[in-house]
Design a protein around this motif. Structure first.
Motif, short mmCIF file in Angstrom:
data_model
loop_
_atom_site.label_atom_id
_atom_site.label_comp_id
_atom_site.label_asym_id
_atom_site.label_seq_id
_atom_site.Cartn_x
_atom_site.Cartn_y
_atom_site.Cartn_z
N PRO A 316 6.24 -13.65 -2.47
CA PRO A 316 6.15 -12.28 -1.94
C PRO A 316 4.96 -11.47 -2.48
O PRO A 316 4.50 -10.56 -1.82
N ILE A 317 4.49 -11.81 -3.68
CA ILE A 317 3.36 -11.06 -4.26
C ILE A 317 2.31 -12.06 -4.73
O ILE A 317 2.56 -12.85 -5.63
N PRO A 318 1.13 -12.07 -4.09
CA PRO A 318 0.10 -13.02 -4.55
C PRO A 318 -0.27 -12.69 -5.99
O PRO A 318 -0.19 -11.54 -6.43
N LEU A 319 -0.69 -13.72 -6.71
CA LEU A 319 -0.84 -13.56 -8.16
C LEU A 319 -1.91 -12.55 -8.55
O LEU A 319 -1.81 -11.92 -9.60
N HIS A 320 -2.94 -12.35 -7.70
CA HIS A 320 -3.97 -11.36 -8.08
C HIS A 320 -3.42 -9.95 -8.04
O HIS A 320 -4.05 -9.03 -8.53
N ARG A 321 -2.24 -9.75 -7.44
CA ARG A 321 -1.62 -8.43 -7.38
C ARG A 321 -0.46 -8.28 -8.36
O ARG A 321 0.27 -7.30 -8.32
N GLN A 322 -0.28 -9.26 -9.23
CA GLN A 322 0.79 -9.16 -10.24
C GLN A 322 0.34 -8.22 -11.35
O GLN A 322 -0.81 -8.28 -11.79
N PRO A 323 1.26 -7.39 -11.85
CA PRO A 323 0.89 -6.43 -12.91
C PRO A 323 0.24 -7.10 -14.12
O PRO A 323 -0.69 -6.55 -14.70
N CYS A 324 0.67 -8.31 -14.46
CA CYS A 324 0.12 -8.95 -15.67
C CYS A 324 -1.36 -9.32 -15.50
O CYS A 324 -2.04 -9.56 -16.49
N PHE A 325 -1.84 -9.38 -14.26
CA PHE A 325 -3.25 -9.69 -14.04
C PHE A 325 -4.05 -8.48 -13.56
O PHE A 325 -5.18 -8.63 -13.05
N ALA A 326 -3.47 -7.29 -13.73
CA ALA A 326 -4.13 -6.07 -13.24
C ALA A 326 -5.51 -5.90 -13.86
O ALA A 326 -6.45 -5.44 -13.19
N ASP A 327 -5.65 -6.31 -15.13
CA ASP A 327 -6.95 -6.09 -15.80
C ASP A 327 -8.05 -7.00 -15.25
O ASP A 327 -9.22 -6.85 -15.60
N TYR A 330 -8.57 -7.06 -9.45
CA TYR A 330 -8.38 -7.24 -8.01
C TYR A 330 -7.65 -6.02 -7.44
O TYR A 330 -6.86 -5.39 -8.14
N ARG A 331 -7.91 -5.72 -6.19
CA ARG A 331 -7.29 -4.57 -5.52
C ARG A 331 -6.54 -5.06 -4.30
O ARG A 331 -6.74 -6.18 -3.86
N ALA A 332 -5.72 -4.16 -3.71
CA ALA A 332 -5.13 -4.46 -2.40
C ALA A 332 -6.29 -4.69 -1.45
O ALA A 332 -7.23 -3.89 -1.42
N GLY A 333 -6.26 -5.79 -0.72
CA GLY A 333 -7.34 -6.09 0.21
C GLY A 333 -8.40 -7.02 -0.38
O GLY A 333 -9.27 -7.50 0.34
N SER A 334 -8.33 -7.32 -1.69
CA SER A 334 -9.33 -8.22 -2.30
C SER A 334 -9.27 -9.61 -1.66
O SER A 334 -10.31 -10.24 -1.46
N LEU A 335 -8.07 -10.10 -1.43
CA LEU A 335 -7.89 -11.46 -0.89
C LEU A 335 -6.94 -11.36 0.31
O LEU A 335 -5.76 -11.68 0.23
N GLN A 340 -1.83 -11.22 3.50
CA GLN A 340 -1.19 -11.30 4.82
C GLN A 340 -0.09 -12.36 4.80
O GLN A 340 1.03 -12.13 5.29
N ALA A 341 -0.40 -13.51 4.24
CA ALA A 341 0.60 -14.60 4.17
C ALA A 341 1.84 -14.13 3.43
O ALA A 341 2.98 -14.40 3.86
#
Ligand SMILES: Cc1ncc(COP(=O)(O)O)c(C=O)c1O
Length: 371
Positions: A316-327, A330-335, A340-341
């Motif tokens: 449900p949440i791609p890994l670039h949007r996981q809080p632990c990788f926020a630093d 990546y932003r919404a729309g980066s990938l 979309q998937a």
């Protein structure tokens, strides 16, 4: 009717007369740690993968972590991977001291897009880690070219793809055959599942195999002698015995999954809101998951649940949007293709023991929703 997403009891009943005696033999021997079943299973999984060595370890996660550790990553070293995968793919890169670099996917197969991987190479890149998601292989021939051109390693996350293969220049190549090292998971729900946690690495690099055998045993082949700092990540002998007893069934189980997948896809043909899975040319899929792309996904999910049809969203949440990788920035729309998937996918029951009436019920329930 009730169709669970997964029902391991059916498989257990069918094969318990083969597995229990194997388990009993380990118990009678009392050789629980690195017993003979480990080496036997390692040889068989290596053979299946067209690889020279198998190295059993404690989980699929460790089967990725140990090869990543063998890269001796330094702070800032990068490993290119897909964000559309289970957390362990990127968690292990971080835990091995590297930085995951996420690139977008091929929207048909959900696997890493080789062009995006090539574009992400930098002087800090040490490896590319494709995931053979849901049971079909990534475009290994292109990834191999890219890795070779830039002198970086290819580590296959084949946790979901044991026994999957891909025809490259007319030759069948197995998951685990072409990468520098490959990780498998024997998590109970996998096509080849243990009765607990377990994993295995395969590689055809002799020196790396020796190194990995040490890393899983506190960094030393000889007890109380430590050339480097490793960890305790042995495959349990009891689990190896279970897996050895199950392995002769794997090909038939995966073939049965393919039959179910074909049945679903034919039966759902013409439902315009549903896109059935695409098997890339050359791939033989093992359908660890049967995953649709659908319109109004969350409403469909609620409908399936109300009607007793098991399902799940991987992921449900791609890994670039996981809080632990926020630093990582990546932003919404980066990938966008991964994002979309994540909004559209839904996986259906696909285990081998499903019966025709259950498949029909799943299809009818979906058709009813979109009518
Ligand atoms: C793609 C992927 N990578 C890694 C893993 C980690 O495997 P394990 O759960 O055995 O640690 C899994 C399975 O859970 C997976 O699906």
């Amino acid at each position: 009717m009730n169709v669970p997403l997964l029902d391991l009891v059916g498989q257990y009943r069918a094969i318990k007369d083969e597995v229990i005696p194997a388990l009993q033999a380990v118990i009678e021997s009392q050789l629980f740690i690195m017993g003979p079943s480990i080496g036997q299973l390692e040889a068989k999984i290596a053979e299946l993968s067209h690889a020279r060595h198998g190295i059993g370890c404690a989980s699929g996660t460790d089967a990725l972590l140990l090869p990543l550790k063998a890269l001796n990553l330094k702070s800032g070293d990068e490993v290119i991977t897909t964000p559309f995968t289970f957390f362990a793919t990127a968690g292990t890169i971080h835990n091995a001291g590297g930085t995951p670099v996420f690139v977008d996917i091929d929207p048909d197969t959900f696997n890493i897009d080789p062009a995006a991987a090539a574009a992400a190479i930098t002087p800090r890149t040490r490896a590319i880690m494709p995931v053979h998601l849901y049971g079909q292989m990534a475009q290994m021939e292109r990834l191999l070219q890219i890795a070779g051109r830039h002198g970086v390693r290819l580590i296959e996350d084949a946790a979901q793809a044991i026994g999957a293969r891909r025809s490259i220049d007319g030759v069948w190549r197995m998951a685990g055959e072409l990468g520098w090292a490959t990780g498998y998971s024997f998590f109970p729900s996998k096509n080849l599942g243990a009765w607990g946690d377990g994993g295995m690495i395969v590689t055809s690099d002799d020196a790396t195999a020796e190194r990995l055998k040490k890393l899983r045993l506190h960094g030393g082949a000889k007890q109380y002698h430590h050339e480097e700092v490793g960890t305790n990540s042995r495959l349990d002998t009891v689990q190896a015995a279970v897996l050895l007893a199950k392995l002769p069934h794997l090909a038939a189980w995966s073939a049965r999954r393919r039959e179910h997948a074909a049945y679903y896809s034919t039966a759902l043909h013409g439902v315009s809101a549903v896109r059935t899975p695409v098997t890339a040319p050359g791939n033989e899929h093992i359908f660890h998951q049967y995953t649709l792309r659908v319109e109004r996904r969350d409403a469909l999910q609620a409908h399936l649940k109300a009607k007793g049809v098991g399902n799940a969203i991987y992921y449900p949440i791609p890994l670039h949007r996981q809080p632990c990788f926020a630093d990582l920035g990546y932003r919404a729309g980066s990938l966008p293709r991964s994002e979309q998937a994540a909004l559209e996918v839904i996986s259906l029951p696909i285990y081998p023991e499903l019966e025709r009436a259950q498949l029909d019920y799943v299809v009818d329930t979906i058709r009813e929703f979109y009518r």
